[in-house]
Scaffold this motif. Structure first.
Motif, PDB file in Angstrom:
ATOM      1  N   ALA A 188       0.541   0.215  10.181  1.00  0.00           N
ATOM      2  CA  ALA A 188       0.375   0.707  11.545  1.00  0.00           C
ATOM      3  C   ALA A 188      -0.974   1.403  11.707  1.00  0.00           C
ATOM      4  CB  ALA A 188       1.510   1.671  11.902  1.00  0.00           C
ATOM      5  N   SER A 192       1.047  -1.149  16.405  1.00  0.00           N
ATOM      6  CA  SER A 192       0.998  -0.035  15.454  1.00  0.00           C
ATOM      7  C   SER A 192       2.058   1.009  15.797  1.00  0.00           C
ATOM      8  CB  SER A 192      -0.398   0.607  15.456  1.00  0.00           C
ATOM      9  OG  SER A 192      -0.613   1.397  16.611  1.00  0.00           O
ATOM     10  N   TYR A 213       5.141   2.221  13.475  1.00  0.00           N
ATOM     11  CA  TYR A 213       5.338   3.650  13.243  1.00  0.00           C
ATOM     12  C   TYR A 213       6.765   4.061  13.601  1.00  0.00           C
ATOM     13  CZ  TYR A 213       5.483   8.587  14.376  1.00  0.00           C
ATOM     14  OH  TYR A 213       5.869   9.892  14.473  1.00  0.00           O
TER      15      TYR A 213
END
Length: 339
Positions: free
Chosen positions: A15, A267, A271
């Motif tokens: 990420a 990303s 996450y």
């Protein structure tokens, strides 16, 4: 180390690489200024792309919000709007401080606030425990690491000034903007931390454990994309270059804005999944890990794209030391995740 923790760390690192790289496609938009590319990114990358992904991954997406209290949705909007303002402040700080110092101040502040707030607000009983102590230590190491990165950035900018004389004014004003941007930037993480009811509702509607967080982001992002759009539009009107958006041969520039959104929101999705794998303290541990890894990844990209040429060896040595402390922080926070 448990496999869940290892998987979470790998996801965070992936990420971070995507997040550090999401702005690079803007270099393809050679006929556009920053405000044009950021305007396209704000609309497509921050609003449209996340909506499409959420529709594909959360069954009955819009029905999800009908079972959530208005207070929760309003809280998400406040978090999102605050984060959107942070993007504008970040852009203003860049013009005064340069990339390295702005990132260091913003990410350091955001890491501290984003990790400590959910820990204190939701797990106050763990603050004085061994696990809480490790999280606090990890945050302190991150702050020290990004401070060194900021010092390296300042030395780098000074070296570049000597090589190409020029002036950069308003350092302290820029520092305040970057510091405020870091505080407001952590609001996106708080949106995830306090959006549990939205996640549960999405899961009840059929969303998987890995994708249920996609429903949380939309209320935040719908409020968050507006400050960037408004500011960029104001800037284009002020400069008189609004028509540049319609220049012949630039239609694919909008696709660049969308690709930035795929990298950026991708990303965020990775996450989000990592926080689930980290357990109850996912947002306390995952956020500083995420930000520290972004600094590491962005530093590598900086070397690869020639940002540290003609700066001498001292700034590079300081930067490497700062990155070393960030790696140490990753190890500490990963160990904290074991409980």
């Amino acid at each position: 180390m448990p496999s869940q923790i290892v998987q979470a760390i790998v996801l965070v690192l992936c990420a971070a690489i995507m997040n550090a790289a999401y702005a690079l496609p803007m270099k393809l938009n050679t006929k556009w200024a920053w405000e044009h590319s950021w305007f396209a990114f704000s609309i497509l990358g921050v609003a449209v792309v996340p909506t499409v992904i959420a529709l594909l991954t959360v069954p009955g997406l819009w029905s999800t919000y009908t079972t959530v209290s208005r207070g929760t949705l309003a809280t998400m909007v406040v978090f999102g709007a605050s984060w959107g303002v942070s993007l504008v402040f970040f852009g203003l700080a860049l013009t005064r401080l340069g990339l390295a110092i702005t990132f260091a101040v913003c990410l350091g502040t955001s890491a501290a606030v984003g990790a400590l707030t959910p820990l204190i607000a939701q797990h106050a009983d763990l603050v004085m425990t061994r696990q809480g102590g490790l999280i606090l230590l990890g945050v302190l190491v991150i702050v020290f690491g990004v401070a060194l990165c900021g010092l390296a950035g300042k030395n780098r900018e000074a070296a570049l000034q000597q090589a190409s004389p020029g002036t950069r004014q308003g350092f302290w004003g820029g520092f305040l903007l970057a510091f405020t941007s870091g505080i407001l930037g952590s609001m996106l993480n708080l949106g995830l931390a306090f959006g549990g009811s939205i996640q549960r509702s999405a899961q009840q509607h059929g969303a998987s454990l890995a994708m249920m967080s996609n429903a949380v982001w939309l209320p935040c992002l719908y409020a968050g994309f507006l400050p960037g759009v408004i500011y960029c539009y104001f800037l284009m009107r002020k400069k008189g270059n609004l028509s540049t958006l319609r220049l012949p041969g630039t239609w694919y520039y909008w696709l660049v804005g969308a690709s930035m959104g795929f990298l950026w929101f991708g990303s965020i999705i990775l996450y989000s999944i990592s926080t689930v794998k980290l357990g109850d303290l996912g947002t306390s541990i995952g956020w500083p890990l995420f930000l520290a890894a972004i600094v590491v990844a962005s530093t590598i990209f900086g070397f690869l794209t020639g940002e540290w040429k003609r700066t001498g060896t001292r700034p590079i040595r300081i930067m490497i030391l700062g990155v070393g402390f960030l790696v140490l922080a990753i190890v500490i926070l990963s160990y904290a995740g074991r409980g």
